[in-house]
Write a protein that holds these residues in place. Structure first.
Motif, PDB file in Angstrom:
ATOM      1  N   ALA A  67       0.787  -1.054  -0.146  1.00 38.95           N
ATOM      2  CA  ALA A  67      -0.476   0.001   0.011  1.00 38.95           C
ATOM      3  C   ALA A  67       0.837   1.288   0.171  1.00 38.95           C
ATOM      4  N   THR A  68       1.435   1.636   0.693  1.00 41.75           N
ATOM      5  CA  THR A  68       2.984   2.303   0.514  1.00 41.75           C
ATOM      6  C   THR A  68       3.452   2.756  -0.507  1.00 41.75           C
ATOM      7  N   PHE A  69       3.888   1.619  -1.425  1.00 46.33           N
ATOM      8  CA  PHE A  69       4.451   1.788  -2.625  1.00 46.33           C
ATOM      9  C   PHE A  69       2.883   2.064  -3.470  1.00 46.33           C
ATOM     10  N   ASP A  70       2.052   1.297  -3.650  1.00 50.11           N
ATOM     11  CA  ASP A  70       0.827   2.331  -4.712  1.00 50.11           C
ATOM     12  C   ASP A  70       0.851   3.118  -4.180  1.00 50.11           C
ATOM     13  N   ALA A  71       0.709   4.234  -2.959  1.00 44.94           N
ATOM     14  CA  ALA A  71       0.627   5.352  -2.378  1.00 44.94           C
ATOM     15  C   ALA A  71       1.465   5.822  -3.353  1.00 44.94           C
ATOM     16  N   ALA A  72       2.746   5.697  -2.803  1.00 45.35           N
ATOM     17  CA  ALA A  72       4.347   6.256  -3.999  1.00 45.35           C
ATOM     18  C   ALA A  72       4.197   7.361  -5.227  1.00 45.35           C
ATOM     19  N   ILE A  73       3.432   6.241  -5.684  1.00 40.66           N
ATOM     20  CA  ILE A  73       3.845   5.833  -7.187  1.00 40.66           C
ATOM     21  C   ILE A  73       2.250   6.722  -7.599  1.00 40.66           C
ATOM     22  N   ALA A  74       1.654   6.371  -6.734  1.00 46.02           N
ATOM     23  CA  ALA A  74      -0.083   7.522  -7.145  1.00 46.02           C
ATOM     24  C   ALA A  74       0.525   8.821  -6.457  1.00 46.02           C
ATOM     25  N   LEU A  75       1.281   9.875  -6.228  1.00 49.37           N
ATOM     26  CA  LEU A  75       1.345  10.718  -5.064  1.00 49.37           C
ATOM     27  C   LEU A  75       2.078  11.088  -6.412  1.00 49.37           C
ATOM     28  N   THR A  76       3.211  10.144  -6.694  1.00 44.50           N
ATOM     29  CA  THR A  76       4.302  10.629  -7.889  1.00 44.50           C
ATOM     30  C   THR A  76       3.632  10.855  -9.057  1.00 44.50           C
ATOM     31  N   GLY A  77       2.731   9.760  -9.872  1.00 40.85           N
ATOM     32  CA  GLY A  77       2.443  10.263 -10.811  1.00 40.85           C
ATOM     33  C   GLY A  77       1.590  10.871 -10.733  1.00 40.85           C
ATOM     34  N   GLY A  78       0.434  12.194  -9.853  1.00 38.88           N
ATOM     35  CA  GLY A  78      -0.229  13.350  -9.710  1.00 38.88           C
ATOM     36  C   GLY A  78       1.068  14.060  -9.701  1.00 38.88           C
ATOM     37  N   ASN A  79       1.586  14.681  -9.663  1.00 40.00           N
ATOM     38  CA  ASN A  79       2.919  15.346  -9.705  1.00 40.00           C
ATOM     39  C   ASN A  79       3.170  15.591  -8.073  1.00 40.00           C
ATOM     40  N   PHE A  80       2.613  14.777  -6.686  1.00 40.50           N
ATOM     41  CA  PHE A  80       2.893  15.448  -5.623  1.00 40.50           C
ATOM     42  C   PHE A  80       4.390  15.109  -5.265  1.00 40.50           C
ATOM     43  N   ALA A  81       4.888  16.249  -4.836  1.00 36.29           N
ATOM     44  CA  ALA A  81       5.951  16.187  -4.031  1.00 36.29           C
ATOM     45  C   ALA A  81       6.267  15.259  -3.080  1.00 36.29           C
ATOM     46  N   SER A  82       5.166  14.500  -2.555  1.00 33.87           N
ATOM     47  CA  SER A  82       5.106  13.847  -1.054  1.00 33.87           C
ATOM     48  C   SER A  82       5.191  12.082  -1.498  1.00 33.87           C
ATOM     49  N   GLY A  83       4.978  12.257  -2.856  1.00 34.19           N
ATOM     50  CA  GLY A  83       5.820  10.565  -3.719  1.00 34.19           C
ATOM     51  C   GLY A  83       6.832  10.832  -3.594  1.00 34.19           C
ATOM     52  N   ALA A  84       7.517  10.866  -3.590  1.00 33.04           N
ATOM     53  CA  ALA A  84       9.847  10.873  -3.605  1.00 33.04           C
ATOM     54  C   ALA A  84       9.065  10.665  -1.659  1.00 33.04           C
ATOM     55  N   ALA A  85       8.800  11.315  -1.346  1.00 30.31           N
ATOM     56  CA  ALA A  85       9.076  11.639   0.160  1.00 30.31           C
ATOM     57  C   ALA A  85       8.485   9.684   1.152  1.00 30.31           C
ATOM     58  N   VAL A  86       7.461   9.338   0.073  1.00 27.90           N
ATOM     59  CA  VAL A  86       6.618   8.196   0.675  1.00 27.90           C
ATOM     60  C   VAL A  86       7.203   6.958  -0.049  1.00 27.90           C
ATOM     61  N   LEU A  87       8.157   7.751  -1.049  1.00 26.29           N
ATOM     62  CA  LEU A  87       8.894   5.887  -1.670  1.00 26.29           C
ATOM     63  C   LEU A  87      10.307   5.704  -0.670  1.00 26.29           C
ATOM     64  N   LYS A  88      10.175   7.469  -0.489  1.00 28.40           N
ATOM     65  CA  LYS A  88      11.982   7.370   0.735  1.00 28.40           C
ATOM     66  C   LYS A  88      11.336   6.050   2.226  1.00 28.40           C
ATOM     67  N   VAL A  89      10.686   6.286   2.623  1.00 35.24           N
ATOM     68  CA  VAL A  89       9.803   6.468   3.960  1.00 35.24           C
ATOM     69  C   VAL A  89       9.683   4.381   3.364  1.00 35.24           C
TER      70      VAL A  89
END
Length: 140
Positions: A67-89
Motif C-alpha cells: 500500500a505504501t508503494f502504491d501510494a508513492a507511485i500514485a502521488l508521484t504520478g499526480g505530480n505531488f512532491a510527497s510521492g518521493a518522500a513516501v517512496l523513501k519511507v
C-alpha cells in the motif's frame, strides 16, 4: 560503589565462572566432544524468542509495504512532491526490516552454531592431546 569498581568485580566473577581448564584427554567412551552443556535456560529462551520474533516479523512486517508503494507511485504520478518522500519511507522500511530480520536470525542461530563449533574444537583438542599423551609415554 562506582561503576568502574562494580564492572571490574562483575568481570572478575564472570572470568572465574567461565574459566577453562584442560587436565587430560577424556577416557574412551566418556563422551569426549559431547561434554559441552549450557546450564543457563535463559540463553535457550533468548534464541527461541528471537526465532519466534523473526517468524512473526517476516510475516507481519510487510503488510504496509504494498500500500505504501502504491501510494508513492500514485502521488508521484499526480505530480505531488510527497510521492518521493513516501517512496523513501517505503525503501527505508524495507532496509530496516531486512536488517532486523537478519539480526533475529543471527541470534536464533548463534547458540546452535556455537555448540557445534565447540564440539568440533573439543574433538580436535582431544585428538591433539591424545597424540601428545602418546609421545609423553615414549619420552619417559
Amino acid at each position: 560503589m562506582t561503576f568502574d569498581k562494580e564492572w571490574a568485580e562483575l568481570r572478575s566473577a564472570a572470568a572465574q565462572r567461565n574459566a577453562v581448564q584442560i587436565n587430560s584427554v577424556p577416557a574412551e567412551g566418556s563422551g569426549g566432544a559431547a561434554d559441552l552443556v549450557v546450564h543457563r535456560d535463559d540463553l535457550g529462551a533468548v534464541g527461541s524468542d528471537a526465532y519466534e520474533l523473526r517468524t512473526k516479523l517476516s510475516k507481519d512486517g510487510d503488510h504496509a509495504r504494498p500500500a505504501t508503494f502504491d501510494a508513492a507511485i500514485a502521488l508521484t504520478g499526480g505530480n505531488f512532491a510527497s510521492g518521493a518522500a513516501v517512496l523513501k519511507v517505503h525503501d527505508r522500511w524495507q532496509k530496516h526490516l531486512k536488517t532486523l530480520l537478519d539480526s533475529c536470525a543471527h541470534i536464533s542461530n548463534h547458540l546452535d552454531y556455537t555448540k557445534a563449533q565447540h564440539m568440533k574444537d573439543n574433538v580436535k583438542i582431544g585428538g591433539d592431546l591424545a597424540a601428545i599423551s602418546a609421545l609423553s609415554t615414549y619420552m619417559k
